[in-house]
Scaffold this motif. Sequence first.
Motif, PDB file in Angstrom:
ATOM      1  N   GLU A 116     -47.835 -15.028  33.228  1.00 59.10           N
ATOM      2  CA  GLU A 116     -47.457 -13.612  33.317  1.00 59.10           C
ATOM      3  C   GLU A 116     -46.475 -13.386  34.475  1.00 59.10           C
ATOM      4  OE1 GLU A 116     -49.707  -9.548  34.482  1.00 59.10           O
ATOM      5  OE2 GLU A 116     -50.602 -10.666  32.817  1.00 59.10           O
ATOM      6  N   GLU A 117     -46.731 -14.001  35.625  1.00 60.09           N
ATOM      7  CA  GLU A 117     -45.819 -13.886  36.766  1.00 60.09           C
ATOM      8  C   GLU A 117     -44.432 -14.433  36.405  1.00 60.09           C
ATOM      9  OE1 GLU A 117     -47.739 -14.667  40.962  1.00 60.09           O
ATOM     10  OE2 GLU A 117     -48.632 -16.023  39.470  1.00 60.09           O
ATOM     11  N   CYS A 118     -44.432 -15.569  35.725  1.00 62.07           N
ATOM     12  CA  CYS A 118     -43.161 -16.197  35.327  1.00 62.07           C
ATOM     13  C   CYS A 118     -42.409 -15.314  34.341  1.00 62.07           C
ATOM     14  CB  CYS A 118     -43.410 -17.575  34.717  1.00 62.07           C
ATOM     15  SG  CYS A 118     -44.074 -18.753  35.912  1.00 62.07           S
ATOM     16  N   MET A 119     -43.124 -14.730  33.394  1.00 60.13           N
ATOM     17  CA  MET A 119     -42.489 -13.859  32.406  1.00 60.13           C
ATOM     18  C   MET A 119     -41.874 -12.642  33.095  1.00 60.13           C
ATOM     19  SD  MET A 119     -41.716 -13.555  29.225  1.00 60.13           S
ATOM     20  CE  MET A 119     -42.793 -14.394  28.103  1.00 60.13           C
ATOM     21  N   GLN A 120     -42.587 -12.076  34.063  1.00 61.56           N
ATOM     22  CA  GLN A 120     -42.049 -10.931  34.802  1.00 61.56           C
ATOM     23  C   GLN A 120     -40.792 -11.327  35.577  1.00 61.56           C
ATOM     24  OE1 GLN A 120     -45.387  -9.645  37.164  1.00 61.56           O
ATOM     25  NE2 GLN A 120     -46.242  -8.388  35.521  1.00 61.56           N
ATOM     26  N   LEU A 121     -40.824 -12.485  36.195  1.00 62.50           N
ATOM     27  CA  LEU A 121     -39.675 -12.977  36.950  1.00 62.50           C
ATOM     28  C   LEU A 121     -38.484 -13.212  36.018  1.00 62.50           C
ATOM     29  CD1 LEU A 121     -38.570 -13.947  39.688  1.00 62.50           C
ATOM     30  CD2 LEU A 121     -39.530 -16.195  39.163  1.00 62.50           C
ATOM     31  N   MET A 122     -38.747 -13.849  34.895  1.00 61.42           N
ATOM     32  CA  MET A 122     -37.661 -14.152  33.951  1.00 61.42           C
ATOM     33  C   MET A 122     -37.055 -12.890  33.345  1.00 61.42           C
ATOM     34  SD  MET A 122     -38.939 -17.513  31.902  1.00 61.42           S
ATOM     35  CE  MET A 122     -38.497 -19.130  32.468  1.00 61.42           C
ATOM     36  N   THR A 123     -37.901 -11.967  32.934  1.00 60.70           N
ATOM     37  CA  THR A 123     -37.355 -10.749  32.322  1.00 60.70           C
ATOM     38  C   THR A 123     -36.696  -9.859  33.362  1.00 60.70           C
ATOM     39  OG1 THR A 123     -39.539  -9.689  32.421  1.00 60.70           O
ATOM     40  CG2 THR A 123     -38.919 -10.729  30.336  1.00 60.70           C
ATOM     41  N   GLY A 124     -37.276  -9.783  34.561  1.00 57.07           N
ATOM     42  CA  GLY A 124     -36.716  -8.961  35.617  1.00 57.07           C
ATOM     43  C   GLY A 124     -35.373  -9.468  36.121  1.00 57.07           C
ATOM     44  N   ARG A 125     -35.224 -10.775  36.168  1.00 63.84           N
ATOM     45  CA  ARG A 125     -33.991 -11.382  36.689  1.00 63.84           C
ATOM     46  C   ARG A 125     -33.066 -11.902  35.593  1.00 63.84           C
ATOM     47  NH1 ARG A 125     -34.255 -12.952  42.259  1.00 63.84           N
ATOM     48  NH2 ARG A 125     -35.797 -11.600  43.206  1.00 63.84           N
ATOM     49  N   ARG A 126     -33.489 -11.729  34.340  1.00 58.78           N
ATOM     50  CA  ARG A 126     -32.717 -12.177  33.179  1.00 58.78           C
ATOM     51  C   ARG A 126     -32.442 -13.690  33.231  1.00 58.78           C
ATOM     52  NH1 ARG A 126     -29.762  -7.547  30.481  1.00 58.78           N
ATOM     53  NH2 ARG A 126     -28.862  -9.321  29.414  1.00 58.78           N
ATOM     54  N   LEU A 127     -33.522 -14.442  33.442  1.00 65.52           N
ATOM     55  CA  LEU A 127     -33.461 -15.896  33.508  1.00 65.52           C
ATOM     56  C   LEU A 127     -34.106 -16.499  32.273  1.00 65.52           C
ATOM     57  CD1 LEU A 127     -34.776 -16.304  37.165  1.00 65.52           C
ATOM     58  CD2 LEU A 127     -32.402 -16.337  36.422  1.00 65.52           C
ATOM     59  N   ARG A 128     -33.719 -17.705  31.951  1.00 67.32           N
ATOM     60  CA  ARG A 128     -34.323 -18.399  30.811  1.00 67.32           C
ATOM     61  C   ARG A 128     -34.992 -19.703  31.219  1.00 67.32           C
ATOM     62  NH1 ARG A 128     -29.548 -17.581  26.339  1.00 67.32           N
ATOM     63  NH2 ARG A 128     -29.717 -15.337  26.240  1.00 67.32           N
ATOM     64  N   HIS A 129     -34.757 -20.150  32.459  1.00 64.21           N
ATOM     65  CA  HIS A 129     -35.298 -21.427  32.930  1.00 64.21           C
ATOM     66  C   HIS A 129     -35.748 -21.303  34.378  1.00 64.21           C
ATOM     67  CE1 HIS A 129     -32.399 -22.324  29.728  1.00 64.21           C
ATOM     68  NE2 HIS A 129     -33.277 -23.242  29.377  1.00 64.21           N
ATOM     69  N   LEU A 130     -36.898 -21.901  34.688  1.00 62.84           N
ATOM     70  CA  LEU A 130     -37.413 -21.908  36.053  1.00 62.84           C
ATOM     71  C   LEU A 130     -37.874 -23.312  36.425  1.00 62.84           C
ATOM     72  CD1 LEU A 130     -39.655 -18.696  36.031  1.00 62.84           C
ATOM     73  CD2 LEU A 130     -37.528 -19.003  37.302  1.00 62.84           C
ATOM     74  N   PRO A 131     -37.262 -23.918  37.434  1.00 59.87           N
ATOM     75  CA  PRO A 131     -37.766 -25.198  37.932  1.00 59.87           C
ATOM     76  C   PRO A 131     -39.137 -24.985  38.577  1.00 59.87           C
ATOM     77  CG  PRO A 131     -35.548 -24.762  38.734  1.00 59.87           C
ATOM     78  CD  PRO A 131     -36.042 -23.501  38.118  1.00 59.87           C
ATOM     79  N   VAL A 132     -39.962 -26.017  38.521  1.00 57.92           N
ATOM     80  CA  VAL A 132     -41.302 -25.957  39.099  1.00 57.92           C
ATOM     81  C   VAL A 132     -41.366 -26.932  40.268  1.00 57.92           C
ATOM     82  CG1 VAL A 132     -43.767 -26.198  38.656  1.00 57.92           C
ATOM     83  CG2 VAL A 132     -42.246 -25.428  36.807  1.00 57.92           C
ATOM     84  N   LEU A 133     -41.710 -26.408  41.442  1.00 57.72           N
ATOM     85  CA  LEU A 133     -41.827 -27.224  42.649  1.00 57.72           C
ATOM     86  C   LEU A 133     -43.288 -27.265  43.087  1.00 57.72           C
ATOM     87  CD1 LEU A 133     -38.825 -25.959  44.827  1.00 57.72           C
ATOM     88  CD2 LEU A 133     -38.875 -27.923  43.293  1.00 57.72           C
ATOM     89  N   ASP A 134     -43.733 -28.454  43.481  1.00 56.02           N
ATOM     90  CA  ASP A 134     -45.068 -28.629  44.030  1.00 56.02           C
ATOM     91  C   ASP A 134     -44.904 -29.295  45.396  1.00 56.02           C
ATOM     92  OD1 ASP A 134     -47.789 -28.697  44.358  1.00 56.02           O
ATOM     93  OD2 ASP A 134     -48.140 -30.323  42.921  1.00 56.02           O
ATOM     94  N   ASN A 135     -45.228 -28.550  46.454  1.00 54.22           N
ATOM     95  CA  ASN A 135     -45.014 -29.034  47.823  1.00 54.22           C
ATOM     96  C   ASN A 135     -43.580 -29.497  48.037  1.00 54.22           C
ATOM     97  OD1 ASN A 135     -47.688 -28.577  48.725  1.00 54.22           O
ATOM     98  ND2 ASN A 135     -48.335 -30.433  47.661  1.00 54.22           N
ATOM     99  N   GLY A 136     -42.631 -28.725  47.533  1.00 55.76           N
ATOM    100  CA  GLY A 136     -41.220 -29.023  47.714  1.00 55.76           C
ATOM    101  C   GLY A 136     -40.655 -30.076  46.779  1.00 55.76           C
ATOM    102  N   LYS A 137     -41.486 -30.675  45.941  1.00 51.58           N
ATOM    103  CA  LYS A 137     -41.040 -31.723  45.020  1.00 51.58           C
ATOM    104  C   LYS A 137     -40.920 -31.157  43.598  1.00 51.58           C
ATOM    105  CE  LYS A 137     -42.143 -36.211  43.173  1.00 51.58           C
ATOM    106  NZ  LYS A 137     -43.219 -37.024  42.680  1.00 51.58           N
ATOM    107  N   LEU A 138     -39.811 -31.478  42.941  1.00 52.01           N
ATOM    108  CA  LEU A 138     -39.585 -31.031  41.570  1.00 52.01           C
ATOM    109  C   LEU A 138     -40.569 -31.741  40.639  1.00 52.01           C
ATOM    110  CD1 LEU A 138     -37.756 -29.445  39.566  1.00 52.01           C
ATOM    111  CD2 LEU A 138     -36.379 -31.531  39.402  1.00 52.01           C
ATOM    112  N   VAL A 139     -41.366 -30.953  39.894  1.00 48.94           N
ATOM    113  CA  VAL A 139     -42.353 -31.544  38.978  1.00 48.94           C
ATOM    114  C   VAL A 139     -42.130 -31.141  37.520  1.00 48.94           C
ATOM    115  CG1 VAL A 139     -44.132 -31.857  40.737  1.00 48.94           C
ATOM    116  CG2 VAL A 139     -44.047 -29.707  39.443  1.00 48.94           C
ATOM    117  N   GLY A 140     -41.183 -30.243  37.267  1.00 50.06           N
ATOM    118  CA  GLY A 140     -40.932 -29.834  35.890  1.00 50.06           C
ATOM    119  C   GLY A 140     -40.035 -28.615  35.832  1.00 50.06           C
ATOM    120  N   MET A 141     -39.827 -28.164  34.602  1.00 45.17           N
ATOM    121  CA  MET A 141     -39.053 -26.949  34.385  1.00 45.17           C
ATOM    122  C   MET A 141     -39.671 -26.248  33.180  1.00 45.17           C
ATOM    123  SD  MET A 141     -35.137 -25.905  34.693  1.00 45.17           S
ATOM    124  CE  MET A 141     -34.278 -27.270  34.033  1.00 45.17           C
ATOM    125  N   ILE A 142     -39.821 -24.935  33.288  1.00 45.79           N
ATOM    126  CA  ILE A 142     -40.320 -24.170  32.151  1.00 45.79           C
ATOM    127  C   ILE A 142     -39.213 -23.239  31.666  1.00 45.79           C
ATOM    128  CG2 ILE A 142     -42.751 -24.348  32.761  1.00 45.79           C
ATOM    129  CD1 ILE A 142     -42.576 -21.463  33.818  1.00 45.79           C
TER     130      ILE A 142
END
Length: 146
Positions: free
Chosen positions: A91-117
């Motif tokens: 839900e947080e991601c959906m709000q961020l994406m719709t609010g900022r008009r984004l389609r992709h969000l990288p996922v960081l865990d302790n500063g390390k790239l672990v994926g993209m949604i």
Amino acid sequence: MTTVAEILKSKADSTVHSIAPTATVYEALRLMADKSIGALLVKEGDAIVGIITERDYARKIALMGRTSMETLVRDVMTSSVLCVHPPQSSEECMQLMTGRRLRHLPVLDNGKLVGMISIGDLVKDIISEQKFIIEQLEHYITGGGR
């Protein structure tokens, strides 16, 4: 409520594809086409310096009269990349994406790239959750919940 970590686990392929800022936009487009994806992280070493998407191509190359063979990724990429973290909710991601008009969000865990949604990943998750709720309600209504 689903978390980013759960969404990443459910993805068939969690590979995050990237490209250097000195590559041409054509090279970026070719990689996106080959991998059937709509965005690439732009990285220098391990550092994320931007993101390039199909939308960047459409708006900053095709409509501006540039050529993808001559234009560098760094000249059209989006430099300010918003990232999310594994415990965040869909839900947080959906709000961020719709609010900022984004389609992709990288996922960081302790500063390390672990994926993209992607927005598609979130929509798939929401549909799955709604399907589950409907099945539970149907089960309850038909007497299976007694």
